[in-house]
Design a protein around this motif. Structure first.
Motif, PDB file in Angstrom:
ATOM      1  N   LEU A   1      42.368  35.762  51.941  1.00 58.63           N
ATOM      2  CA  LEU A   1      42.370  35.366  50.541  1.00 58.63           C
ATOM      3  C   LEU A   1      42.172  36.563  49.627  1.00 58.63           C
ATOM      4  N   ARG A   2      41.361  37.501  50.053  1.00 55.45           N
ATOM      5  CA  ARG A   2      41.102  38.687  49.229  1.00 55.45           C
ATOM      6  C   ARG A   2      42.351  39.573  49.134  1.00 55.45           C
ATOM      7  N   GLN A   3      43.206  39.522  50.139  1.00 54.28           N
ATOM      8  CA  GLN A   3      44.457  40.276  50.068  1.00 54.28           C
ATOM      9  C   GLN A   3      45.333  39.759  48.929  1.00 54.28           C
ATOM     10  N   GLY A   4      45.291  38.455  48.712  1.00 55.60           N
ATOM     11  CA  GLY A   4      46.035  37.882  47.602  1.00 55.60           C
ATOM     12  C   GLY A   4      45.503  38.392  46.269  1.00 55.60           C
ATOM     13  N   LEU A   5      44.191  38.530  46.173  1.00 56.78           N
ATOM     14  CA  LEU A   5      43.599  39.041  44.939  1.00 56.78           C
ATOM     15  C   LEU A   5      43.952  40.508  44.739  1.00 56.78           C
ATOM     16  N   CYS A   6      43.951  41.279  45.805  1.00 57.63           N
ATOM     17  CA  CYS A   6      44.333  42.697  45.719  1.00 57.63           C
ATOM     18  C   CYS A   6      45.799  42.823  45.302  1.00 57.63           C
TER      19      CYS A   6
ATOM     20  N   GLY B   1      42.605  29.980  46.311  1.00 58.89           N
ATOM     21  CA  GLY B   1      42.034  29.817  47.648  1.00 58.89           C
ATOM     22  C   GLY B   1      40.573  30.206  47.701  1.00 58.89           C
ATOM     23  N   VAL B   2      40.209  31.288  47.019  1.00 56.71           N
ATOM     24  CA  VAL B   2      38.806  31.714  46.985  1.00 56.71           C
ATOM     25  C   VAL B   2      37.964  30.657  46.286  1.00 56.71           C
ATOM     26  N   ARG B   3      38.453  30.142  45.178  1.00 56.35           N
ATOM     27  CA  ARG B   3      37.715  29.098  44.458  1.00 56.35           C
ATOM     28  C   ARG B   3      37.540  27.851  45.317  1.00 56.35           C
ATOM     29  N   ALA B   4      38.585  27.452  46.011  1.00 61.48           N
ATOM     30  CA  ALA B   4      38.505  26.256  46.867  1.00 61.48           C
ATOM     31  C   ALA B   4      37.529  26.486  48.010  1.00 61.48           C
ATOM     32  N   ALA B   5      37.530  27.685  48.575  1.00 61.31           N
ATOM     33  CA  ALA B   5      36.613  27.980  49.682  1.00 61.31           C
ATOM     34  C   ALA B   5      35.159  27.946  49.202  1.00 61.31           C
ATOM     35  N   ARG B   6      34.918  28.441  48.011  1.00 57.68           N
ATOM     36  CA  ARG B   6      33.553  28.407  47.464  1.00 57.68           C
ATOM     37  C   ARG B   6      33.105  26.980  47.194  1.00 57.68           C
ATOM     38  N   ARG B   7      34.003  26.152  46.676  1.00 56.54           N
ATOM     39  CA  ARG B   7      33.651  24.743  46.420  1.00 56.54           C
ATOM     40  C   ARG B   7      33.368  23.998  47.719  1.00 56.54           C
ATOM     41  N   ALA B   8      34.096  24.355  48.777  1.00 53.73           N
ATOM     42  CA  ALA B   8      33.918  23.695  50.069  1.00 53.73           C
ATOM     43  C   ALA B   8      32.675  24.214  50.799  1.00 53.73           C
ATOM     44  N   GLY B   9      32.098  25.307  50.291  1.00 55.64           N
ATOM     45  CA  GLY B   9      30.893  25.847  50.915  1.00 55.64           C
ATOM     46  C   GLY B   9      31.162  26.721  52.121  1.00 55.64           C
TER      47      GLY B   9
END
Length: 74
Positions: free
Chosen positions: A2-7, A65-73
């Motif tokens: 997911l961080r690759q997408g942000l980069c 994706g990062v936001r969804a992962a954070r919401r899912a814990g």
């Protein structure tokens, strides 16, 4: 992953500087003597716009994706 997408989002925005420099080019590569765009200009503008659009799209997907992962814990 997911961080690759942000980069990718950050790197794709660097194309804006490239297009500005291409537009202001005084070497004769981007524009001919009459001031019309050359094939060099058209090809590189197309590459920059394509990379910018794809990179921004992938970056937004990564951010979502990062936001969804954070919401899912995760």
């Amino acid at each position: 992953m997911l961080r690759q997408g942000l980069c990718t989002l950050v790197v794709s925005w660097s194309w804006i500087t490239f297009v500005k420099n291409l537009w202001n080019d005084g070497s004769g590569l981007a524009f001919d003597d009459a001031g019309d765009p050359t094939a060099y200009f058209r090809v590189h503008l197309l590459l920059a716009v394509t990379s910018f659009v794809l990179g921004t799209t992938i970056g937004v997907m990564g951010l979502r994706g990062v936001r969804a992962a954070r919401r899912a814990g995760a």
